[in-house]
Design a protein around this motif. Structure first.
Motif, PDB file in Angstrom:
ATOM      1  N   PHE A 130      17.558  60.212  27.187  1.00 10.63           N
ATOM      2  CA  PHE A 130      17.122  60.257  28.485  1.00 10.63           C
ATOM      3  C   PHE A 130      15.752  60.477  28.394  1.00 10.63           C
ATOM      4  N   LEU A 131      15.687  59.720  27.870  1.00  8.08           N
ATOM      5  CA  LEU A 131      13.958  59.970  27.197  1.00  8.08           C
ATOM      6  C   LEU A 131      13.199  59.128  27.852  1.00  8.08           C
ATOM      7  N   GLU A 132      13.731  57.874  28.970  1.00  4.16           N
ATOM      8  CA  GLU A 132      12.773  57.632  29.729  1.00  4.16           C
ATOM      9  C   GLU A 132      12.271  58.220  30.932  1.00  4.16           C
ATOM     10  N   ILE A 133      13.710  59.209  31.506  1.00 10.29           N
ATOM     11  CA  ILE A 133      13.566  60.073  32.229  1.00 10.29           C
ATOM     12  C   ILE A 133      13.030  61.050  32.504  1.00 10.29           C
ATOM     13  N   ILE A 134      12.476  61.166  31.106  1.00 11.78           N
ATOM     14  CA  ILE A 134      11.460  62.684  30.352  1.00 11.78           C
ATOM     15  C   ILE A 134      10.549  62.982  30.337  1.00 11.78           C
ATOM     16  N   TYR A 135      10.213  61.382  30.046  1.00 12.36           N
ATOM     17  CA  TYR A 135       8.981  61.088  29.341  1.00 12.36           C
ATOM     18  C   TYR A 135       8.036  61.502  30.103  1.00 12.36           C
ATOM     19  N   ARG A 136       6.378  61.629  29.568  1.00  8.12           N
ATOM     20  CA  ARG A 136       5.180  61.328  30.384  1.00  8.12           C
ATOM     21  C   ARG A 136       4.514  61.183  29.517  1.00  8.12           C
ATOM     22  N   ASN A 156      10.810  70.416  35.063  1.00  9.08           N
ATOM     23  CA  ASN A 156      12.161  70.578  36.661  1.00  9.08           C
ATOM     24  C   ASN A 156      12.021  69.356  36.810  1.00  9.08           C
ATOM     25  N   VAL A 157      13.133  68.156  35.542  1.00 11.30           N
ATOM     26  CA  VAL A 157      13.861  67.489  35.837  1.00 11.30           C
ATOM     27  C   VAL A 157      14.935  67.746  35.561  1.00 11.30           C
TER      28      VAL A 157
END
Length: 389
Positions: free
Chosen positions: A383-389, A353-354
């Protein structure tokens, strides 16, 4: 890094709305996804919507299991090669040549001299229509049908009973290496074999072969391969990259075959990239403005994408995107449409949901892959930093 394999699923030509510069291409008002759904009332894409399709199309928030957004193309043109190359990190600043009035005399004469065949056609045309127009002469003379489109392509059509596949491929190789060079270096020379008769109808077979120019510089595929990882191409990917940067290539018959072979490959255990192109959206339905079949094709993807996600390893990441648009409802012409493309990113390591918004380049895909594998960044913003958990 927990992600060790990236699966890129390209829905060839499934654009997500007119790009900012669409008017320059005569494509203002195009929206492949939206219009296909509007012209197919009752079409339900539940699995794609669960991943975030409505977020892609309408910037609509929801309880999606994937991250989502759209991508902007920086390369000039609106063709498969520029779209795929940009995903892999290469931006083309000059469009490939096109021939709205057919190929010039010197190109055709050189091709005829080297193949010892006279050319039939030599004009922009629908592949199915030009076959009907020239079939009888083609059958009588044994000469190939040559045509182009709004794309940068030199296409050679031949009935398999008139010109055997091996001979057709030889002609294409001559066109690629000796004719379509220099100022006439088109993006692709395409073999278009067909079967059938005027009575039964003509069918362009799955033995199509694309002879693309090689990328002008290294792509992220090369970098992944050089690291000793696998780069598996499924469908048209091999042709679009001229086989460069790949470790394995798998031929497909159609979209469903491509999806099934992608599922089979996902079930295997290895690190690297699986890169799939589903070409029927473009080749069979978009250009022919067949929005009914286009909608059925989207349903085919929706019916099988859950099998892809269910078979993904814990170290996998799935990217669903496109290379350009080809709005099957567009009336201005029958060619590709300059559109943004969808971006859906799913993994057990990706936040759900990002909203990634509108990304500034297709190369953001290659930049993200480079970050995952610890490679040199070619272009774009990860965009990895925005979505990575």
């Amino acid at each position: 890094m927990d992600i060790k394999r990236v699966i890129i699923l390209v829905l060839d030509s499934v654009g997500a709305g007119e790009a900012e510069d669409a008017v320059e291409y005569g494509d203002w008002g195009a929206n492949t996804l939206l219009h296909t759904l509007q012209f197919n009332p009752g079409l339900s894409l539940l699995h794609l919507e669960c991943l975030g399709l409505r977020g892609v199309m309408f910037n609509e928030s929801g309880d999606y299991v994937a991250s989502y957004g759209r991508l902007k193309e920086n390369s000039k043109g609106k063709d498969s090669i520029s779209g795929h190359w940009e995903m892999a990190g290469v931006i083309l600043t000059k469009a490939f040549p096109t021939y709205p009035h057919g190929f010039p005399k010197e190109v055709i004469e050189k091709f005829e001299k080297l193949t010892n065949k006279k050319v039939l056609g030599n004009k922009p045309a629908s592949g199915t229509e030009i076959i009907k127009e020239y079939y009888e002469e083609h059958k009588k003379t044994g000469n190939p049908i040559v045509y182009t489109s709004a794309d940068s392509v030199f296409q050679i059509a031949a009935h398999e009973d008139v010109i055997p596949l091996g001979e057709l491929y030889r002609m294409c190789e001559i066109a690629r290496t000796e004719v379509c060079i220099g100022e006439h270096e088109v993006a692709r020379v395409i073999a278009r074999p067909f079967i059938g008769t005027p009575e039964t109808g003509f069918i362009r077979t799955a033995e199509r072969r694309d002879y693309a120019v090689k990328p002008p510089q290294k792509t992220v595929l090369d970098l992944v391969k050089e690291k000793g990882l696998e780069v598996t191409a499924i469908g048209k990917i091999h042709d679009l990259f001229a086989g460069v940067g790949l470790t394995n290539s798998i031929h497909t018959e159609n979209n469903i075959d491509g999806l099934m072979k992608t599922i089979e490959e996902v079930q295997k255990d290895y690190e690297g990239i699986i890169f799939t192109n589903l070409v029927e959206f473009d080749a069979n339905w978009g250009h022919r403005r067949d929005y009914v079949s286009y909608g059925k094709g989207l349903k085919d993807v929706d019916d099988r994408i859950e099998a892809i996600t269910n078979n993904m390893k814990d170290y996998d990441m799935l990217i669903v995107t496109a290379d350009h648009g080809c709005d099957p409802t567009f009336k201005g012409h029958t060619d590709h449409t300059r559109e943004f493309t969808p971006l859906i990113v799913y993994s057990s390591h990706v936040k759900p949901n990002v909203n990634l918004g509108l990304r500034e380049s297709f190369t953001d895909i290659s930049a993200t892959i480079s970050e995952i594998f610890g490679l040199q960044k070619l272009n774009g913003t990860s965009f990895l930093e925005i979505i990575y958990r």
